[in-house]
Every structure is written in structure tokens, then in C-alpha cells.
Design a protein around this motif. Structure first.
Motif, short mmCIF file in Angstrom:
data_model
loop_
_atom_site.label_atom_id
_atom_site.label_comp_id
_atom_site.label_asym_id
_atom_site.label_seq_id
_atom_site.Cartn_x
_atom_site.Cartn_y
_atom_site.Cartn_z
N PHE A 1 11.57 25.23 -44.24
CA PHE A 1 11.90 23.81 -44.13
C PHE A 1 11.14 23.00 -45.19
O PHE A 1 11.72 22.20 -45.92
CB PHE A 1 11.56 23.27 -42.73
CG PHE A 1 11.71 21.78 -42.64
CD1 PHE A 1 12.97 21.19 -42.56
CD2 PHE A 1 10.59 20.95 -42.67
CE1 PHE A 1 13.11 19.80 -42.51
CE2 PHE A 1 10.73 19.56 -42.62
CZ PHE A 1 11.99 18.99 -42.54
N CYS B 1 15.98 15.67 -37.46
CA CYS B 1 15.03 16.08 -38.51
C CYS B 1 14.09 14.91 -38.80
O CYS B 1 14.53 13.76 -38.92
CB CYS B 1 15.82 16.46 -39.76
SG CYS B 1 14.79 16.66 -41.23
N ALA C 1 12.62 14.28 -41.46
CA ALA C 1 12.78 13.77 -42.82
C ALA C 1 14.06 12.97 -42.99
O ALA C 1 14.07 11.95 -43.68
CB ALA C 1 12.75 14.94 -43.81
N CYS C 2 15.18 13.40 -42.35
CA CYS C 2 16.47 12.77 -42.66
C CYS C 2 17.28 12.37 -41.43
O CYS C 2 18.32 11.71 -41.56
CB CYS C 2 17.30 13.70 -43.54
SG CYS C 2 18.01 15.08 -42.62
N CYS D 1 17.16 22.45 -40.87
CA CYS D 1 17.88 21.18 -41.04
C CYS D 1 19.01 21.41 -42.04
O CYS D 1 18.75 21.75 -43.20
CB CYS D 1 16.95 20.09 -41.56
SG CYS D 1 17.90 18.61 -42.03
N HIS E 1 20.80 19.44 -43.62
CA HIS E 1 20.81 18.51 -44.76
C HIS E 1 19.68 18.82 -45.74
O HIS E 1 19.89 18.85 -46.96
CB HIS E 1 20.70 17.07 -44.26
CG HIS E 1 20.66 16.06 -45.36
ND1 HIS E 1 21.79 15.71 -46.07
CD2 HIS E 1 19.63 15.35 -45.90
CE1 HIS E 1 21.47 14.83 -46.99
NE2 HIS E 1 20.16 14.59 -46.92
N CYS E 2 18.47 19.06 -45.22
CA CYS E 2 17.30 19.23 -46.10
C CYS E 2 17.22 20.64 -46.71
O CYS E 2 16.52 20.83 -47.71
CB CYS E 2 16.02 18.97 -45.33
SG CYS E 2 15.82 17.27 -44.78
ZN LIG Z 1 16.54 16.96 -42.73
#
Ligand SMILES: [Zn+2]
Length: 283
Positions: free
Chosen positions: A191, A258, A260-261, A278, A280-281
Motif C-alpha cells: 500500500f 482508504c 489517502a483517497c 486500495c 485507487h492508490c
Molecule cells: Zn486509496
């Protein structure tokens, strides 16, 4: 399952308390758990040191003989402890009735004991003459320590080439490639490096591998600083839980957003293991 940071935390709690104590007697309550092919004696061992390699603990023992100017080979032994799924080493200050899943007890000269407790009973305590621990094929084939000098960026680049067709998560879990990483720290490292766990190791750019190298070390170092991750079973040698579960980003977080996002963390199977990421990440 205890991974490198948990086993290292156990080592640190134990060495502080029992280095230079004498194991007066090793009592085995379940014969499968204590492995002693050389018939090494089960009493009177001084604990000289406790080392860790990967997820293994190695106790360097020496016969506790006063005035022994010429110790012989049989006066030394290496005791290997592999905790596997649910093994624990617990210090007791006094001799108490053994717990239900205590399979081996080390009676200590300080009046207490060190108990090997293991619900699933996959863990093992093995006694070896010094040097013979390398006869254990799991131990003998361990890759470099991820926090050691041998684990270089070049090493990881070459390892990703060698296991090029394997998923990168599979490489991180492979003890022959890198020692001590399990499911928790593989997921967290991937991650942080922004790598999708199923990506083929051979397809990763040098820049991504360099970042992963940095993140593996970062995650493991932080986890040791927080005394490991406690989910179901893990406690250190004094019975205390770790705190790194409070700092996890993806492991066991499926369904959560997540950090982060905000995308929902997903869970899939990679290399036969539950894998959290995640979408997306991690590309
Ligand atoms: Zn993410």
C-alpha cells in the motif's frame, strides 16, 4: 501469525528478563511440540543469548557448570523456537498450574517459568547441537533480513527478476526471498509503495522496486517501534499487546475508506492469502 516485528518484540522482552538465567528443567506436556533428535539433556542450561532470524527465535544455551574450564561440545546447544500460527512464549513470575495450551515449560532459576503456549499446536521447540540448526530446511534457506545490510535495493531488483512470474505479494511472503515478512507487513508495504499486490514481480520498474524496498523497511521499523500488531493472539513475552494495529492502512480494513483517497479498501486472494488493498492508490 507473529511476523518479524512481533518475534523481535518477544525477543527484546525476553532478553531483558531472562538472559543469564538458568533453565533448570524443560518439561514437555505434549511430545509433538518438543523436538530433540540428538537426545540433548533437558536440564541446567544457562541462557547466554536470544537471537532472531526471520520469524525464528534462537536461544544460545550453555551448560550451567560452575568451574568448567574446558567445556565440551555437548555443553552447548541451540534451542530454536518457531511460533508459527498461534505460538506464544510467556514468562510467569511464579510456578503456576500450566495453562490448557501450554505444551512446553522452561523452569527458571528465578523461581518462575517461561511457558510455550500454542492453541493450534503448529509451533515447535527444537534442540540442536550448535550449528546443526541449519539442518532445519526452513531455517537454512531463509533469505536476507529485510532490516539487515544484505537486503539492498540491488538484491530486491534481482529477486524480483528471479521470481519474475510470481506476484509481488508472493515474493514478499516467500521466506527464501526475504525473511520474516507475513501477510500484515506485505499488505502494508505494498500500500505504501502504491503497488497492486497481484502485479508480477518481473514487471515492476526499478523506481517502484526502490520505493518498495524503502517502504518494507519503514513499515517493519515502525511496527517494531509500536511493539508489533495484536489482532487475535499476539502478545509479547510479558503478555502485553502491541499497538501497530492502530496504524494499519489496509490490513483487515476491507470495507473501510482508504485513508489517502477515500476509495473502499478491498479484499482478494493473492498467493493463497487474504490480501487487502486500495484499488485507487495501488496500480
Ligand atoms: Zn486509496
Amino acid at each position: 501469525m507473529p511476523e518479524l516485528p512481533e518475534v523481535e518484540t518477544i525477543r527484546r522482552t525476553l532478553i531483558e528478563k531472562i538472559q543469564n538465567q538458568v533453565i533448570e528443567e524443560i518439561i514437555c506436556y505434549h511430545p509433538d511440540v518438543l523436538v530433540n533428535p540428538d537426545g540433548i539433556s533437558l536440564d541446567n542450561w544457562l541462557i547466554k543469548d536470544i537471537r532472531r532470524r526471520g520469524k525464528y527465535l534462537l536461544f544460545d544455551l550453555q551448560k550451567d557448570i560452575i568451574c568448567n574450564p574446558k567445556p565440551a561440545a555437548r555443553d552447548y546447544c541451540v534451542m530454536m523456537v518457531h511460533l508459527r500460527m498461534t505460538g506464544k512464549l510467556l514468562l510467569e513470575e511464579k510456578i503456576v498450574e500450566p495453562a490448557k495450551h501450554t505444551h512446553v515449560r522452561f523452569v527458571l532459576s528465578n523461581g518462575g517459568s517461561l511457558d510455550f503456549n500454542d492453541t493450534r499446536r503448529f509451533g515447535r521447540v527444537t534442540l540442536f547441537p550448535p550449528g546443526q540448526e541449519f539442518n532445519d530446511c526452513g531455517f537454512a534457506t531463509l533469505g536476507p533480513e529485510p532490516l539487515g545490510d544484505d537486503f539492498t535495493i540491488d538484491y530486491l531488483i534481482n529477486t524480483c527478476k528471479r521470481y519474475g512470474k510470481s506476484s509481488i505479494k508472493g515474493v514478499l511472503l516467500n521466506q527464501k526471498a526475504i525473511a520474516g515478512i507475513g501477510n500484515i507487513y506485505a499488505d502494508e508495504s505494498l500500500f505504501r509503495a502504491g503497488i497492486f499486490p497481484e502485479r508480477k514481480a518481473g514487471e515492476l520498474s526499478h523506481a517502484k522496486i526502490t520505493l518498495l524496498h524503502q517502504k518494507v523497511r519503514e513499515v517493519l521499523t515502525e511496527a517494531i517501534g509500536h511493539r508489533g500488531t495484536s489482532f487475535r493472539d499476539y502478545v509479547d513475552g510479558l503478555g502485553n499487546k502491541g499497538f501497530f494495529q492502530l496504524h494499519l492502512a489496509v490490513y483487515q480494513k476491507d470495507g473501510d475508506p482508504c485513508l489517502a483517497c477515500g476509495t473502499t479498501i478491498e479484499k482478494i486472494k493473492v498467493a493463497g492469502r487474504s490480501t487487502h488493498f486500495c484499488p485507487h492508490c495501488q496500480k
